[in-house]
Design an enzyme around this catalytic site. Structure first.
Site, PDB file in Angstrom:
ATOM      1  N   CYS A 128       0.886  -1.155  -0.057  1.00  0.00           N
ATOM      2  CA  CYS A 128      -0.100  -0.081   0.151  1.00  0.00           C
ATOM      3  C   CYS A 128       0.861   1.171   0.166  1.00  0.00           C
ATOM      4  O   CYS A 128       0.642   2.094  -0.690  1.00  0.00           O
ATOM      5  CB  CYS A 128      -0.760  -0.015   1.279  1.00  0.00           C
ATOM      6  SG  CYS A 128      -2.123   1.225   1.252  1.00  0.00           S
ATOM      7  N   CYS A 129       1.990   1.255   0.807  1.00  0.00           N
ATOM      8  CA  CYS A 129       2.660   2.250   0.937  1.00  0.00           C
ATOM      9  C   CYS A 129       3.529   2.643  -0.534  1.00  0.00           C
ATOM     10  O   CYS A 129       3.581   3.750  -0.969  1.00  0.00           O
ATOM     11  CB  CYS A 129       3.769   2.206   2.212  1.00  0.00           C
ATOM     12  SG  CYS A 129       3.150   2.569   3.707  1.00  0.00           S
ATOM     13  N   CYS A 211      -1.153   8.356   7.395  1.00  0.00           N
ATOM     14  CA  CYS A 211      -2.297   8.228   6.613  1.00  0.00           C
ATOM     15  C   CYS A 211      -3.336   7.781   7.742  1.00  0.00           C
ATOM     16  O   CYS A 211      -2.920   7.167   8.723  1.00  0.00           O
ATOM     17  CB  CYS A 211      -2.290   6.984   5.677  1.00  0.00           C
ATOM     18  SG  CYS A 211      -1.204   7.327   4.280  1.00  0.00           S
ATOM     19  N   CYS A 214      -3.822   4.093   9.230  1.00  0.00           N
ATOM     20  CA  CYS A 214      -2.567   3.559   9.921  1.00  0.00           C
ATOM     21  C   CYS A 214      -2.037   4.416  10.932  1.00  0.00           C
ATOM     22  O   CYS A 214      -0.774   4.293  11.361  1.00  0.00           O
ATOM     23  CB  CYS A 214      -1.626   3.296   8.596  1.00  0.00           C
ATOM     24  SG  CYS A 214      -2.063   2.187   7.452  1.00  0.00           S
ATOM     25  N   CYS A 237       7.833   4.282   5.834  1.00  0.00           N
ATOM     26  CA  CYS A 237       6.843   4.092   4.938  1.00  0.00           C
ATOM     27  C   CYS A 237       7.431   3.378   3.548  1.00  0.00           C
ATOM     28  O   CYS A 237       6.947   3.035   2.540  1.00  0.00           O
ATOM     29  CB  CYS A 237       6.200   5.433   4.440  1.00  0.00           C
ATOM     30  SG  CYS A 237       7.139   6.615   3.791  1.00  0.00           S
TER      31      CYS A 237
END
EC number: 1.8.4.10
Length: 253
Positions: A128-129, A211, A214, A237
């Protein structure tokens, strides 16, 4: 040793680049963060400031604005940020008179292919990062010779030996860390003395802001970054690397 404008590209000789970075570190070793910022903007061609517009970002943004309001500022909108962060980005940019803020987002086709429902983080946070932050930033930085970060030695075990200037592995770019030697009280003092606006989430227990899905509030006595990827074996990240690989909590460098 006199330093001309530093020009880098992917084929630049690593040893020569390292020598230039070493010279910069020697030159600015006993200088202030503002001096490092000014020197970097003056001497490194095609330099950008990467900012999350997070809890402490306004310090570097203010320093850059004092030197040159046209300094490119890259803001990565992961499309999972807090609404407060998006509003703060607009407020700070207007207040400081930043005239070259570039909003970076992941390619929409990539998002639709790899994370159409926004659930990728639940099974693979790193992916995702990479999708929403690391890859878009690397693409945005491809036209720059260097970039300014807000990293500080006190923030993580992976940053304890951080210098003002670094060679970024694999890209031929220079990373500039003007606040490398600052302590938390230095950040607070600078913000107070310059009457800089605070990110609204700081007062709600978020000393480090990423984010929304998270990031969680930090309890009294916890490490300021404890709310980032809580209970996960993750400390970065992916934007920042050591020896060409992403650093995780507990890993030795």
């Amino acid at each position: 040793m006199p330093l001309d404008l530093i020009q880098t590209d992917l084929g630049h000789d690593r040893r020569e680049l390292t020598e230039k970075v070493d010279a910069l570190n020697a030159r600015f070793r006993h200088h202030s963060a503002h001096d490092v910022m000014h020197g970097a903007i003056e001497e490194i061609e095609e330099l950008a400031l990467v900012s999350s517009f997070g809890a402490e970002s306004v310090v570097l943004l203010h320093m850059a604005a004092v030197v040159d309001k046209m300094t490119p500022v890259l803001f990565i909108d992961t499309q999972m940020l807090f609404t407060e962060t998006l509003e703060y980005q607009q407020e700070v940019s207007e207040r400081l008179g930043l005239r070259n803020v570039k909003i970076i987002r992941a390619d929409e086709e990539d998002v639709q292919r790899d994370d159409p429902y926004g659930a990728l983080r639940m099974r693979d946070m790193d992916a995702c990062c990479n999708l929403r932050k690391t890859f878009p930033l690397q693409q945005a930085l491809s036209g720059y010779c260097g970039w300014i970060t807000g990293r500080k030695r006190f923030q993580a075990g992976t940053r304890t030996a951080l210098e003002f200037f670094e060679v970024e592995d694999g890209t031929g770019r220079i990373k500039v860390n003007p606040l490398a030697h600052w302590a938390p009280e230095d950040v607070r003092t600078y913000m107070d003395e310059n009457n800089l606006p605070r990110h609204p989430l700081v007062a709600k227990g978020y000393p480090s802001i990423g984010c929304a899905p998270c990031t969680s509030p930090v309890k009294k006595g916890e490490d300021p970054r404890a709310g980032r990827w809580r209970d996960q074996n993750k400390e970065e990240c992916g934007i920042h690397f050591v020896d060409g690989k992403m650093v995780r909590a507990g890993e030795k460098t």
